[in-house]
Every structure is written in structure tokens, then in C-alpha cells.
Design a protein around this motif. Structure first.
Motif, PDB file in Angstrom:
ATOM      1  N   ILE B  24      13.147   0.596  -7.150  1.00 37.06           N
ATOM      2  CA  ILE B  24      12.978   0.871  -8.585  1.00 37.06           C
ATOM      3  C   ILE B  24      13.226  -0.402  -9.387  1.00 37.06           C
ATOM      4  CG2 ILE B  24      13.937   2.086 -10.572  1.00 37.06           C
ATOM      5  CD1 ILE B  24      14.537   4.405  -8.785  1.00 37.06           C
ATOM      6  N   ALA B  25      14.306  -1.095  -9.044  1.00 37.82           N
ATOM      7  CA  ALA B  25      14.677  -2.291  -9.801  1.00 37.82           C
ATOM      8  C   ALA B  25      13.580  -3.342  -9.724  1.00 37.82           C
ATOM      9  CB  ALA B  25      16.002  -2.848  -9.275  1.00 37.82           C
ATOM     10  N   LEU B  26      13.088  -3.588  -8.522  1.00 38.99           N
ATOM     11  CA  LEU B  26      12.060  -4.622  -8.366  1.00 38.99           C
ATOM     12  C   LEU B  26      10.788  -4.237  -9.106  1.00 38.99           C
ATOM     13  CD1 LEU B  26      12.451  -5.710  -4.636  1.00 38.99           C
ATOM     14  CD2 LEU B  26      13.028  -7.003  -6.694  1.00 38.99           C
ATOM     15  N   SER B  27      10.403  -2.959  -8.973  1.00 39.59           N
ATOM     16  CA  SER B  27       9.147  -2.583  -9.612  1.00 39.59           C
ATOM     17  C   SER B  27       9.279  -2.590 -11.130  1.00 39.59           C
ATOM     18  CB  SER B  27       8.666  -1.222  -9.109  1.00 39.59           C
ATOM     19  OG  SER B  27       9.632  -0.244  -9.358  1.00 39.59           O
ATOM     20  N   LEU B  28      10.437  -2.156 -11.628  1.00 36.26           N
ATOM     21  CA  LEU B  28      10.609  -2.176 -13.082  1.00 36.26           C
ATOM     22  C   LEU B  28      10.649  -3.608 -13.607  1.00 36.26           C
ATOM     23  CD1 LEU B  28      11.056  -0.514 -15.685  1.00 36.26           C
ATOM     24  CD2 LEU B  28      13.470  -0.972 -15.401  1.00 36.26           C
ATOM     25  N   SER B  29      11.358  -4.478 -12.896  1.00 34.70           N
ATOM     26  CA  SER B  29      11.436  -5.858 -13.381  1.00 34.70           C
ATOM     27  C   SER B  29      10.052  -6.501 -13.340  1.00 34.70           C
ATOM     28  CB  SER B  29      12.453  -6.677 -12.584  1.00 34.70           C
ATOM     29  OG  SER B  29      12.063  -6.776 -11.250  1.00 34.70           O
ATOM     30  N   ALA B 291      -1.959  -1.649 -16.130  1.00 38.29           N
ATOM     31  CA  ALA B 291      -2.171  -0.509 -15.241  1.00 38.29           C
ATOM     32  C   ALA B 291      -1.607  -0.812 -13.858  1.00 38.29           C
ATOM     33  CB  ALA B 291      -3.652  -0.178 -15.150  1.00 38.29           C
ATOM     34  N   ILE B 292      -1.867  -2.004 -13.368  1.00 37.00           N
ATOM     35  CA  ILE B 292      -1.385  -2.363 -12.036  1.00 37.00           C
ATOM     36  C   ILE B 292       0.135  -2.303 -11.994  1.00 37.00           C
ATOM     37  CG2 ILE B 292      -1.160  -4.250 -10.372  1.00 37.00           C
ATOM     38  CD1 ILE B 292      -4.039  -5.052 -11.239  1.00 37.00           C
ATOM     39  N   SER B 293       0.768  -2.888 -12.989  1.00 36.93           N
ATOM     40  CA  SER B 293       2.228  -2.921 -12.930  1.00 36.93           C
ATOM     41  C   SER B 293       2.814  -1.533 -13.130  1.00 36.93           C
ATOM     42  CB  SER B 293       2.802  -3.917 -13.928  1.00 36.93           C
ATOM     43  OG  SER B 293       2.279  -3.707 -15.197  1.00 36.93           O
ATOM     44  N   PHE B 294       2.108  -0.680 -13.875  1.00 38.40           N
ATOM     45  CA  PHE B 294       2.579   0.689 -14.038  1.00 38.40           C
ATOM     46  C   PHE B 294       2.569   1.417 -12.690  1.00 38.40           C
ATOM     47  CE2 PHE B 294       1.743   5.206 -14.857  1.00 38.40           C
ATOM     48  CZ  PHE B 294       2.879   5.501 -15.584  1.00 38.40           C
ATOM     49  N   PHE B 295       1.514   1.192 -11.929  1.00 40.40           N
ATOM     50  CA  PHE B 295       1.445   1.856 -10.632  1.00 40.40           C
ATOM     51  C   PHE B 295       2.510   1.329  -9.670  1.00 40.40           C
ATOM     52  CE2 PHE B 295      -2.833   3.198 -11.997  1.00 40.40           C
ATOM     53  CZ  PHE B 295      -2.630   4.557 -11.814  1.00 40.40           C
ATOM     54  N   VAL B 296       2.844   0.073  -9.832  1.00 41.68           N
ATOM     55  CA  VAL B 296       3.910  -0.481  -9.005  1.00 41.68           C
ATOM     56  C   VAL B 296       5.218   0.270  -9.279  1.00 41.68           C
ATOM     57  CG1 VAL B 296       5.328  -2.511  -8.579  1.00 41.68           C
ATOM     58  CG2 VAL B 296       2.858  -2.743  -8.786  1.00 41.68           C
ATOM     59  N   VAL B 297       5.467   0.568 -10.544  1.00 44.31           N
ATOM     60  CA  VAL B 297       6.682   1.311 -10.884  1.00 44.31           C
ATOM     61  C   VAL B 297       6.622   2.727 -10.296  1.00 44.31           C
ATOM     62  CG1 VAL B 297       8.111   2.194 -12.740  1.00 44.31           C
ATOM     63  CG2 VAL B 297       7.020  -0.012 -12.978  1.00 44.31           C
ATOM     64  N   LEU B 298       5.452   3.345 -10.377  1.00 46.39           N
ATOM     65  CA  LEU B 298       5.315   4.688  -9.810  1.00 46.39           C
ATOM     66  C   LEU B 298       5.654   4.688  -8.319  1.00 46.39           C
ATOM     67  CD1 LEU B 298       2.265   6.554 -11.325  1.00 46.39           C
ATOM     68  CD2 LEU B 298       4.701   6.803 -11.760  1.00 46.39           C
ATOM     69  N   LEU B 302       8.245   6.817  -6.220  1.00 48.81           N
ATOM     70  CA  LEU B 302       7.786   7.578  -5.067  1.00 48.81           C
ATOM     71  C   LEU B 302       8.777   7.408  -3.915  1.00 48.81           C
ATOM     72  CD1 LEU B 302       5.310   9.300  -4.840  1.00 48.81           C
ATOM     73  CD2 LEU B 302       4.159   7.442  -3.636  1.00 48.81           C
ATOM     74  N   SER B 303       9.372   6.239  -3.824  1.00 44.67           N
ATOM     75  CA  SER B 303      10.322   5.991  -2.742  1.00 44.67           C
ATOM     76  C   SER B 303      11.560   6.870  -2.905  1.00 44.67           C
ATOM     77  CB  SER B 303      10.703   4.517  -2.693  1.00 44.67           C
ATOM     78  OG  SER B 303      11.643   4.233  -3.689  1.00 44.67           O
ATOM     79  N   VAL B 304      11.924   7.153  -4.159  1.00 41.12           N
ATOM     80  CA  VAL B 304      13.049   8.063  -4.394  1.00 41.12           C
ATOM     81  C   VAL B 304      12.677   9.456  -3.920  1.00 41.12           C
ATOM     82  CG1 VAL B 304      14.471   9.170  -6.151  1.00 41.12           C
ATOM     83  CG2 VAL B 304      13.873   6.766  -6.381  1.00 41.12           C
ATOM     84  N   LEU B 305      11.473   9.870  -4.313  1.00 40.69           N
ATOM     85  CA  LEU B 305      10.986  11.191  -3.917  1.00 40.69           C
ATOM     86  C   LEU B 305      10.981  11.309  -2.394  1.00 40.69           C
ATOM     87  CD1 LEU B 305       7.911  12.873  -5.556  1.00 40.69           C
ATOM     88  CD2 LEU B 305       8.395  13.162  -3.160  1.00 40.69           C
ATOM     89  N   SER B 344      17.791   6.391 -10.421  1.00 42.72           N
ATOM     90  CA  SER B 344      16.873   5.790 -11.380  1.00 42.72           C
ATOM     91  C   SER B 344      17.618   5.037 -12.473  1.00 42.72           C
ATOM     92  CB  SER B 344      15.924   6.851 -11.941  1.00 42.72           C
ATOM     93  OG  SER B 344      16.346   7.284 -13.193  1.00 42.72           O
ATOM     94  N   ILE B 345      18.780   5.559 -12.893  1.00 40.62           N
ATOM     95  CA  ILE B 345      19.533   4.842 -13.932  1.00 40.62           C
ATOM     96  C   ILE B 345      20.009   3.494 -13.397  1.00 40.62           C
ATOM     97  CG2 ILE B 345      21.675   4.826 -15.281  1.00 40.62           C
ATOM     98  CD1 ILE B 345      21.324   7.824 -15.676  1.00 40.62           C
ATOM     99  N   ILE B 346      20.608   3.521 -12.213  1.00 42.68           N
ATOM    100  CA  ILE B 346      21.103   2.267 -11.652  1.00 42.68           C
ATOM    101  C   ILE B 346      19.935   1.315 -11.385  1.00 42.68           C
ATOM    102  CG2 ILE B 346      22.399   1.212  -9.767  1.00 42.68           C
ATOM    103  CD1 ILE B 346      23.876   3.886  -9.487  1.00 42.68           C
ATOM    104  N   GLY B 347      18.861   1.866 -10.809  1.00 48.26           N
ATOM    105  CA  GLY B 347      17.691   1.043 -10.522  1.00 48.26           C
ATOM    106  C   GLY B 347      17.106   0.414 -11.773  1.00 48.26           C
ATOM    107  N   CYS B 348      16.995   1.208 -12.825  1.00 49.26           N
ATOM    108  CA  CYS B 348      16.394   0.699 -14.064  1.00 49.26           C
ATOM    109  C   CYS B 348      17.276  -0.368 -14.704  1.00 49.26           C
ATOM    110  CB  CYS B 348      16.149   1.837 -15.049  1.00 49.26           C
ATOM    111  SG  CYS B 348      14.706   2.828 -14.605  1.00 49.26           S
ATOM    112  N   LEU B 349      18.585  -0.123 -14.719  1.00 51.48           N
ATOM    113  CA  LEU B 349      19.477  -1.118 -15.317  1.00 51.48           C
ATOM    114  C   LEU B 349      19.414  -2.419 -14.520  1.00 51.48           C
ATOM    115  CD1 LEU B 349      22.581   1.024 -16.338  1.00 51.48           C
ATOM    116  CD2 LEU B 349      20.679   0.218 -17.745  1.00 51.48           C
ATOM    117  N   LEU B 350      19.402  -2.270 -13.199  1.00 50.94           N
ATOM    118  CA  LEU B 350      19.332  -3.449 -12.348  1.00 50.94           C
ATOM    119  C   LEU B 350      18.015  -4.191 -12.570  1.00 50.94           C
ATOM    120  CD1 LEU B 350      20.875  -4.949 -10.100  1.00 50.94           C
ATOM    121  CD2 LEU B 350      19.536  -3.655  -8.447  1.00 50.94           C
ATOM    122  N   GLY B 351      16.930  -3.415 -12.674  1.00 47.60           N
ATOM    123  CA  GLY B 351      15.614  -4.022 -12.893  1.00 47.60           C
ATOM    124  C   GLY B 351      15.572  -4.770 -14.207  1.00 47.60           C
TER     125      GLY B 351
END
Lengths: 226, 417
Positions: B24-29, B291-298, B302-305, B344-351
Motif C-alpha cells: 500500500i505504501a509503495l503504491s500510494l507514494s 489512470a496508471i498510477s491509480f491502478f497501481v494503488v488498487l 488487492l494485496s490486502v484483500l 490501510s491507515i499504516i500503509g497510507c501514512l507510510l506511503g
């Protein structure tokens, strides 16, 4: 006073074939009941009914004078949490919690059990000492033998003094020697606390410990075909 | 109770939880960086020239005039007369002008002939001026100032002699080898097309074309060009010029005057407007980027799911135990959603934090090699909204495993299948 009263209970899963059909079953408060029957005789279904997980398709199911038929799913969950302790056949413990956390889990869930305990640390230690598992309290579940794990399961079922303890073949994964000491500890606690013990097993050698013995295949008219 | 169990459960699956958080962190960043990069490119682009009111050139398309005057790309169709420039320049509402004369090149880099006003008044990226890294602005006839990338790429130092080529193709046939220029200055990087250009004075431009009036060298002509002085040279033509008015309200009036200029067909464009227009043409690219970077975040979520879903089987026992002590199926569902939310919270903050670390690493490289600069500004409100929305993806991605857990724990009850 009856702890359990079953009348004309019928139960079937989705396919409408009766798994359970019991005309009448009464269990008196403080009684030790031994229920036996071959696998497929409906033991698990009966326990799930008594614990309020399942509701009968028809008939009246009263536990502690509460008609469980009338309660909603969440009310039955609360009822179970407040009044019943449950011991599984095996793997009684949540693997990511310590022994102490496993034992005290009902304290976190049920308000009624919480109110009966003034100091959870002390209470946990007391029960653990009785069951001879007080040396492992801060350890991980995986460090314990199966016999020790079953005793932790009993400790969790007993904490907060439930009215009923249901044990579902708790000794089936134990060898004879361990089974004996397990039974002794359980019965000792029952004598001391006076809860109603409903014990299910296919091992008929254990029935000598109980005041009432019920053969499920005899009272279940459905024949227990799953 | 629920959050106690969630945390314990996540902690027991440290490695998988860590991987989920990391993804999550990598994709959000990445998303935030692409967003910043896009903004940086857009800002840099639309601010290639700033604080200029008009660009005036021969009448053609506005984009074309902008491209050759500001981006030093493409070729002008017509020059304008120097006399027209001088006449318009006299208008009292004009604050300053920068004349531009194009047509030659140096090893593929455009030669921009201009005067001191360029150094004084040309601005970009808001209010940044052209600055000298070394030396000074080209004042002598055969002085040349190099854009930062030209100097770097061709490894030129102060005092180097260069021969400019006639025409703008990289494989120039005709060389101005009779009139070498000397490097007297190198510009600081600007992050604009200026970095790739070389600058000489208008007189320099005239001087190299002495004897070239026919468009090709006249070998009969034996003028010693190194002896030329400004007095020998007369600037006849310009390609375009940039101007600023003292009063912006007069701009429309001035532009009408230029459009109706009688002596030759002229046209004025407002650079900011035309730049935005040009960026609009690149809009599709921008959208693809996002769009590409949005899909990267998805994929991150997905990995969490997946990790939660995969854990459900081994957790059936846990669910039966929880139900036996009175935890409702709904609470078991919540347990899983809370777990996904924690991740997701930890991942997003880290990202969010990682983004700044990455920017710190990437920025110098981008600026040095691609003339793109991403300002390390405080996070914008928009960014907080984006991060907030992505945090919400956490519970959503926990929903599918949670619903399955609900069904399992409701139907199986105390049984474990």
C-alpha cells in the motif's frame, strides 16, 4: 429447576431432512450429564442448539428458563457469552494470543462475566493454578502439549462462573493417562462451582463420572442421518 | 475487544501484514509522486516563460510563434523587419522588449540572438530570472553564452572557441567557420528550453552572415570578420520579440495595434494563454499517467484483500472459538474490516512519508537530466483528500473477506469444517 428443557424439537438443515427429532429432554441444574452416540447421531447439532447457535425448526427450546427460539441471533450470542462456557474437541485456543489472554477472553466479551470478576489477573491465576497451567500463562499457545491446551480451553470455559459448561468430546485427542487427570480436574471444578456440565463423548468408559447418561441415538427419532 | 484482537492478529502475521502495508505504501507514494510530477511538469511547462505580456512575430499560427520563440522548436515562416520592432518599441506603454533572432544552430542546439534585455527581463517559473553560472552575458560580437545542458553535454568550458552552423538541422552542411565564437558565459540550469540553447548578441548574428546575403557563403568576400565592430553591422531583421507593458489594461489595445500594423503582417500572442492551450493538447497523456498510477494503488489494496482472504481458512477455528464465547458474526466481520483498516491507515501514512523520501532522491536527478523540478511544498489539501480516500479503500478491501467470514461463522457456528 431445569437448566435445559427440550420439547418436540425438530431440526433440519436446508435440505429439509430431519437431523434431530427429540420428544423431550430435561437437564436439572447442577447435574453432570453424559451424552454419547456414534458419529452422525446429531451430537454436534444438539450442542449447537443448546448453545443457541442454531435454532430448532420446530418445538420449544428452553435454556435457563429462556426460550431461545424467541431470541434474535445477536441476543442468542449474548446469552451464550453470558451464561455458557464451551470446550471444543481440540484446538481450543486462538493462536495469536498468549495463554493468559486466551483464558481471559470471555471477560472482554461478556459484561455479566466481567461483573462477576473483581480482578481478572487474580482470577485467571487462580483457575490456571487449579488446572495446573499457571506456569505457562505468558507463553504462546504453540508451546503447549495438547493436554495442556485442553486444560486452557477448560479454564476459558470456566472463567466468570458460567451456569452451563458444554464440552464437545474434549478428551478425544488425549491419551488415557492425560484423559484421567483432565477428567479429575474438570469434575473437581464442577463440584466446587456447581455449574451444569453437559459432556459429549463417544468414549463410554467416561460415563461412570456422570450422574445422568443419555444415549442420543435412543432419544433422537430422526436417526441422525446427516 | 475488536481492536485488541485485530492488532494481536495482525502482529501474529507480521510478515504478511508488513508486505501488505509495504505494498500500500509503495503504491500510494507512487501515486502521489506521479501526481506531483504531473503537476511539476505542468507548472514547469506553463511557466516556461512568465511575466511577459506579448510575443510578437510574423503572422502565422499562435502555437507556431510560441514554439519557436519560447521552446526554440520548429521554424519561423517569416522574419519581421527591425524597423517595425523599433517603431512598436517606441510606444510609451511598453515597459521592456526582448528581441529574438533565430536561424542558426550549434551541434543541434538552437542559436538565439538577442540583447542584454534578455538577461535582464526574461523570467520563468514565476519570478526566476536568467542567471549566470560562470562568466557574463554575451556583449561582444563573437561572444557566446551556453545553456547549462549544452555546456554539460558538450563539455565546454569558458574560453572555448565554437563554430556555429548555418540552419537549424543537426547535420548542418554549412559552417560559419570563418567566424568562431568564444564562450564567455554559462547559464545556471533553468529547467526550461533555455538550457538547451546557445545565446549570442544580435550583432553576432549579423556578423556571421556578412557576405552570406545570398544565403550561402561568398568565397570572394575576404572581409576579416574578427575586425568587425558594431558600427560595421546593421541589424535588419528579427524573428520575433517579447514585450511587457507598464499597464496590463493597455494590453488589448496594444495587441489590436500590432494586429493592424500597416507595414507588414504581424501578430501578438499572450504567452500564458497559448501555453495553457498547448498543455491542453497533452491532456490525454496526463490522464493516462493518472489512470496508471491509480491502478497501481488498487493493486496495493488487492494485496490486502488477498492476504486476508487467504487467511480465512486457517482462521475458521478462531471464528468458532469467538462465537462460542458470545462474539456475534457481525463482530467477527468487523474484526476483519478493522484489520484491513489498520493495514490501510499504516500503509497510507507510510506511503505519504515515503513520497517525500523518494522525492528527495529523485528530484536532483530529474532536475539535472530532464529539466523538471518538483517543488517540495507542503502537502496540499487535495493530497490529504486523496490519502483520505485511499485509506477508505482499506475497509472496502476488507469487505469481501469479511462477508465470507460472516457467512462462515453464521452457518458453521461452533463447527469447523
Amino acid at each position: 429447576m431445569n437448566t435445559v428443557e427440550l420439547e418436540n424439537i425438530k431440526f433440519s438443515y436446508q435440505n429439509n431432512v430431519d437431523v434431530l427429532n427429540i420428544e423431550s429432554l430435561e437437564i436439572v441444574k447442577g447435574e453432570r450429564v453424559f451424552i454419547h452416540g456414534p458419529s452422525g447421531s446429531g451430537k454436534s447439532t444438539l450442542l449447537n442448539l443448546l448453545a443457541g447457535v442454531l435454532t430448532p425448526s420446530s418445538g420449544s427450546l428452553k435454556v435457563l428458563d429462556k426460550k431461545l427460539n424467541d431470541l434474535s441471533v445477536s441476543e442468542r450470542d449474548k446469552f451464550r457469552g453470558d451464561h455458557i462456557g464451551f470446550v471444543f474437541q481440540s484446538f481450543n485456543l486462538i493462536p495469536y494470543l498468549t495463554i493468559k489472554e486466551n483464558i481471559s477472553l470471555p471477560y472482554r466479551v461478556s459484561k455479566i462475566k466481567r461483573n462477576k470478576i473483581s480482578d481478572i489477573e487474580e482470577e485467571t491465576l487462580k483457575i490456571a493454578k487449579h488446572l495446573k497451567i499457571d506456569n505457562f500463562l505468558d507463553q504462546k499457545v504453540s508451546r503447549l502439549s495438547i493436554g495442556q491446551q485442553q486444560r486452557v480451553g477448560v479454564a476459558r470455559a470456566l472463567i466468570g462462573n458460567p451456569d452451563i459448561v458444554i464440552a464437545d468430546e474434549p478428551t478425544s485427542s488425549l491419551d488415557d493417562e492425560v484423559t484421567d487427570s483432565f477428567m479429575n480436574l474438570l469434575l473437581e471444578k464442577q463440584k466446587e462451582s456447581g455449574f451444569t456440565l453437559i459432556f459429549v463423548s463417544h468414549d463410554k468408559r467416561l460415563e461412570k463420572h456422570f450422574s445422568k447418561v443419555i444415549s442420543l441415538s435412543e432419544i433422537n427419532k430422526a436417526g441422525g442421518k446427516l | 475487544m475488536i481492536s485488541f484482537l485485530s492488532l494481536k492478529s495482525l502482529a501474529s502475521r507480521k510478515f504478511i501484514s508488513f508486505l501488505s502495508i509495504l505494498s500500500i505504501a509503495l503504491s500510494l507514494s507512487l501515486f502521489l509522486m506521479v501526481e506531483k510530477l504531473r503537476k511539476g511538469v505542468e507548472d514547469g511547462f506553463t511557466n516556461t516563460i512568465s511575466n511577459a505580456d506579448l510575443i510578437v512575430g510574423s503572422r502565422s499560427g499562435p502555437l507556431q510563434l510560441l514554439l519557436y520563440t519560447v521552446f526554440h522548436m520548429g521554424s519561423p515562416t517569416n522574419n519581421i523587419r527591425f524597423s517595425s520592432y523599433e517603431e512598436i518599441k517606441k510606444n510609451p506603454i511598453i515597459d521592456w522588449t526582448i528581441p529574438i533572432s533565430l536561424g542558426d544552430s550549434y551541434k543541434g542546439h538552437r542559436v538565439v540572438a538577442t540583447d542584454e534585455n534578455f538577461f535582464k527581463h526574461y523570467q520563468f517559473h514565476g519570478d526566476r530570472n536568467v542567471e549566470m553560472d560562470k562568466g557574463q552575458w554575451a556583449s561582444g560580437i563573437f561572444d557566446v553564452v551556453l545553456g547549462s545542458q549544452v555546456a554539460k553535454k558538450l563539455n565546454h568550458k569558458m574560453g572555448d572557441k565554437l563554430v556555429l552552423s548555418h540552419g537549424i538541422s543537426e547535420k548542418a552542411v554549412l559552417e560559419h567557420d570563418d567566424s568562431p565564437f568564444e564562450v564567455t558565459g554559462i547559464l545556471k540550469p533553468t529547467g526550461t528550453p533555455l538550457d538547451k540553447s546557445v545565446f549570442i548578441s544580435l550583432y553576432g548574428m549579423e556578423a556571421i552572415h556578412v557576405g552570406w546575403e545570398s544565403g550561402a557563403p561568398n568565397y570572394e568576400d575576404t572581409t576579416d570578420k574578427s575586425k568587425l565592430t558594431r558600427d560595421d553591422l546593421k541589424v535588419e531583421q528579427l524573428t520575433s520579440f517579447i514585450l511587457k507593458t507598464k499597464n496590463r489594461f493597455a494590453l488589448l489595445h496594444l495587441n489590436r495595434f500590432i494586429g493592424a500594423f500597416e507595414k507588414e503582417p504581424l501578430m501578438g500572442i499572450i504567452p500564458a494563454v497559448t501555453l495553457t492551450e498547448l498543455w491542453g493538447l497533452l491532456d490525454q497523456l496526463e490522464k493516462a499517467f493518472l489512470a496508471i498510477s491509480f491502478f497501481v494503488v488498487l493493486i496495493g489494496f488487492l494485496s490486502v484483500l488477498i492476504s486476508l482472504y487467504m487467511s480465512l481458512n486457517e482462521r475458521q477455528r478462531e471464528m468458532a472459538i469467538l462465537r462460542s464465547i458470545g462474539v456475534s458474526p457481525l463482530k467477527i466481520t468487523t474484526l476483519l474490516i478493522v484489520e484491513a483498516t489498520f493495514l490501510s491507515i499504516i500503509g497510507c501514512l507510510l506511503g505519504f512519508a515515503l513520497q517525500y523520501i523518494f522525492l528527495g532522491i529523485v528530484n536532483p536527478i530529474l532536475e539535472a537530466n530532464y529539466s523538471v523540478f518538483i517543488p517540495m511544498t507542503k502537502p496540499s489539501a487535495r493530497e490529504f483528500v486523496v490519502v483520505g480516500l485511499f485509506i477508505l479503500l482499506g475497509p472496502l478491501s476488507g469487505l469481501i473477506p469479511a462477508l465470507k467470514a460472516y457467512k462462515t461463522s453464521l452457518h458453521n457456528g461452533l463447527l469447523v469444517k
